[in-house]
Design a protein around this motif. Structure first.
Motif, PDB file in Angstrom:
ATOM      1  N   UNK A  93      11.441 -45.473  42.967  1.00 18.91           N
ATOM      2  CA  UNK A  93      12.352 -45.129  44.064  1.00 18.91           C
ATOM      3  C   UNK A  93      11.827 -43.891  44.785  1.00 18.91           C
ATOM      4  N   UNK A  94      12.313 -43.697  45.998  1.00 20.99           N
ATOM      5  CA  UNK A  94      11.982 -42.515  46.788  1.00 20.99           C
ATOM      6  C   UNK A  94      13.273 -42.089  47.475  1.00 20.99           C
ATOM      7  N   UNK A  95      13.635 -40.800  47.320  1.00 20.54           N
ATOM      8  CA  UNK A  95      14.863 -40.305  47.941  1.00 20.54           C
ATOM      9  C   UNK A  95      14.795 -38.795  48.099  1.00 20.54           C
ATOM     10  N   UNK A  96      15.656 -38.280  48.940  1.00 20.11           N
ATOM     11  CA  UNK A  96      15.736 -36.848  49.208  1.00 20.11           C
ATOM     12  C   UNK A  96      14.329 -36.283  49.413  1.00 20.11           C
ATOM     13  N   UNK A  97      13.982 -35.236  48.711  1.00 18.58           N
ATOM     14  CA  UNK A  97      12.663 -34.614  48.865  1.00 18.58           C
ATOM     15  C   UNK A  97      11.626 -35.177  47.885  1.00 18.58           C
ATOM     16  N   UNK A  98      12.010 -36.165  47.090  1.00 15.36           N
ATOM     17  CA  UNK A  98      11.117 -36.740  46.086  1.00 15.36           C
ATOM     18  C   UNK A  98      10.319 -37.907  46.670  1.00 15.36           C
ATOM     19  N   UNK A  99       9.019 -37.925  46.361  1.00 19.71           N
ATOM     20  CA  UNK A  99       8.203 -39.080  46.688  1.00 19.71           C
ATOM     21  C   UNK A  99       8.442 -40.126  45.598  1.00 19.71           C
ATOM     22  N   UNK A 100       7.604 -41.138  45.491  1.00 18.70           N
ATOM     23  CA  UNK A 100       7.796 -42.202  44.520  1.00 18.70           C
ATOM     24  C   UNK A 100       7.875 -41.648  43.096  1.00 18.70           C
ATOM     25  N   UNK A 101       8.902 -42.063  42.390  1.00 17.27           N
ATOM     26  CA  UNK A 101       9.097 -41.695  40.993  1.00 17.27           C
ATOM     27  C   UNK A 101       9.965 -42.769  40.336  1.00 17.27           C
ATOM     28  N   UNK A 102      10.122 -42.681  39.027  1.00 19.18           N
ATOM     29  CA  UNK A 102      10.870 -43.698  38.288  1.00 19.18           C
ATOM     30  C   UNK A 102      12.340 -43.349  38.162  1.00 19.18           C
ATOM     31  N   UNK A 103      13.175 -44.333  38.414  1.00 16.72           N
ATOM     32  CA  UNK A 103      14.578 -44.311  38.013  1.00 16.72           C
ATOM     33  C   UNK A 103      14.763 -45.549  37.149  1.00 16.72           C
ATOM     34  N   UNK A 104      15.648 -45.465  36.220  1.00 15.90           N
ATOM     35  CA  UNK A 104      15.858 -46.629  35.363  1.00 15.90           C
ATOM     36  C   UNK A 104      17.314 -47.065  35.340  1.00 15.90           C
ATOM     37  N   UNK A 105      18.115 -46.447  36.194  1.00 17.64           N
ATOM     38  CA  UNK A 105      19.509 -46.872  36.358  1.00 17.64           C
ATOM     39  C   UNK A 105      19.830 -46.842  37.843  1.00 17.64           C
ATOM     40  N   UNK A 106      20.866 -47.542  38.197  1.00 21.86           N
ATOM     41  CA  UNK A 106      21.313 -47.559  39.596  1.00 21.86           C
ATOM     42  C   UNK A 106      22.059 -46.264  39.909  1.00 21.86           C
ATOM     43  N   UNK A 107      22.052 -45.845  41.185  1.00 16.77           N
ATOM     44  CA  UNK A 107      22.755 -44.606  41.556  1.00 16.77           C
ATOM     45  C   UNK A 107      24.256 -44.655  41.257  1.00 16.77           C
ATOM     46  N   UNK A 108      24.820 -45.851  41.173  1.00 11.88           N
ATOM     47  CA  UNK A 108      26.255 -45.961  40.902  1.00 11.88           C
ATOM     48  C   UNK A 108      26.572 -46.068  39.409  1.00 11.88           C
ATOM     49  N   UNK A 109      25.557 -46.014  38.551  1.00 12.97           N
ATOM     50  CA  UNK A 109      25.790 -46.027  37.100  1.00 12.97           C
ATOM     51  C   UNK A 109      26.529 -44.756  36.705  1.00 12.97           C
ATOM     52  N   UNK A 110      27.261 -44.783  35.608  1.00 24.26           N
ATOM     53  CA  UNK A 110      27.966 -43.575  35.165  1.00 24.26           C
ATOM     54  C   UNK A 110      26.998 -42.398  34.996  1.00 24.26           C
ATOM     55  N   UNK A 111      27.486 -41.214  35.307  1.00 25.66           N
ATOM     56  CA  UNK A 111      26.658 -40.012  35.260  1.00 25.66           C
ATOM     57  C   UNK A 111      25.948 -39.843  33.928  1.00 25.66           C
ATOM     58  N   UNK A 112      26.664 -39.964  32.815  1.00 23.10           N
ATOM     59  CA  UNK A 112      26.044 -39.766  31.501  1.00 23.10           C
ATOM     60  C   UNK A 112      24.930 -40.784  31.266  1.00 23.10           C
ATOM     61  N   UNK A 113      25.091 -42.019  31.750  1.00 26.67           N
ATOM     62  CA  UNK A 113      24.032 -43.019  31.622  1.00 26.67           C
ATOM     63  C   UNK A 113      22.810 -42.619  32.435  1.00 26.67           C
ATOM     64  N   UNK A 114      23.023 -42.166  33.661  1.00 27.36           N
ATOM     65  CA  UNK A 114      21.888 -41.745  34.498  1.00 27.36           C
ATOM     66  C   UNK A 114      21.172 -40.553  33.876  1.00 27.36           C
ATOM     67  N   UNK A 115      21.955 -39.587  33.383  1.00 28.51           N
ATOM     68  CA  UNK A 115      21.349 -38.404  32.770  1.00 28.51           C
ATOM     69  C   UNK A 115      20.605 -38.761  31.488  1.00 28.51           C
ATOM     70  N   UNK A 116      21.201 -39.616  30.652  1.00 26.20           N
ATOM     71  CA  UNK A 116      20.554 -39.969  29.383  1.00 26.20           C
ATOM     72  C   UNK A 116      19.285 -40.770  29.631  1.00 26.20           C
ATOM     73  N   UNK A 117      19.299 -41.638  30.619  1.00 29.57           N
ATOM     74  CA  UNK A 117      18.121 -42.436  30.921  1.00 29.57           C
ATOM     75  C   UNK A 117      16.998 -41.560  31.445  1.00 29.57           C
ATOM     76  N   UNK A 118      17.326 -40.641  32.324  1.00 27.85           N
ATOM     77  CA  UNK A 118      16.299 -39.736  32.845  1.00 27.85           C
ATOM     78  C   UNK A 118      15.698 -38.899  31.715  1.00 27.85           C
ATOM     79  N   UNK A 119      16.553 -38.402  30.837  1.00 22.55           N
ATOM     80  CA  UNK A 119      16.068 -37.627  29.689  1.00 22.55           C
ATOM     81  C   UNK A 119      15.207 -38.497  28.784  1.00 22.55           C
TER      82      UNK A 119
END
Length: 180
Positions: A93-119
């Motif tokens: 994905x690419x968003x805000x000031x970030x160039x291409x990088x990995x996300x593994x959850x959707x932006x609408x996923x629960x916050x704790x899921x997004x944070x845990x996946x990124x970690x």
């Protein structure tokens, strides 16, 4: 650079999150505190802004603190569980000031899921790179904050939560002066 920039950012966020609950202090007691933390760490995506969300972040913090102190095999089990629990599906994905990088959850996923996946994704890089020894606990005797050592010579020993390094250096100086 030891890791990709997004991995280093995620690891620094993990350190910041874990250290919100170290040394017997709670630095995320309320939703406003969580808001400030997320703003400082640059987290985006949907929010429920309720007590359940805050509790989920606290649970994640505890799990990540356990991973930080675990041996590699235990860490692998926990990281895999974090990814499974969040139904992670890595994508570029690419968003805000970030160039291409990995996300593994959707932006609408629960916050704790997004944070845990990124970690978890960042910890995957640490494990695969055989750099687990860069995940430390502060060397100060009276501090249990975690430390991420990204220095070239692997010399970082103290946390950034207080003045542990300064206190240790002053104590060593005074001990040398007293000995001479």
């Amino acid at each position: 650079m030891v890791f990709a920039p997004d991995t280093e950012t995620a690891l620094r966020s993990v350190v910041a999150l874990i250290n919100t609950g170290t040394n017997g202090e709670e630095h995320l007691p309320a939703l406003d505190d969580l808001d400030r933390f997320l703003e400082a760490e640059g987290f985006t995506g949907s929010r429920s802004r309720d007590a359940a969300e805050l509790a989920g972040v606290h649970r994640l913090r505890d799990r990540l603190a356990e991973v930080w102190l675990a041996d590699e095999d235990t860490a692998v089990d926990t990281v895999n569980r974090l990814l499974r629990d969040a139904c992670a599906l890595p994508q570029l994905v690419r968003h805000d000031h970030w160039d291409w990088h990995l996300h593994a959850t959707a932006p609408e996923a629960p916050l704790a899921d997004r944070m845990s996946t990124e970690a978890a994704m960042a910890l995957v890089d640490v494990i695969r790179s055989k750099e687990w020894d860069r995940l430390l606990v502060c060397a100060a005797e009276d501090c249990d904050a975690v430390v991420l050592d990204l220095s070239r010579n692997r010399s970082k020993r103290y946390c950034d939560t207080g003045n542990c390094a300064n206190r240790a250096h002053v104590a060593a100086y005074r001990a040398r002066k007293a000995a001479s």
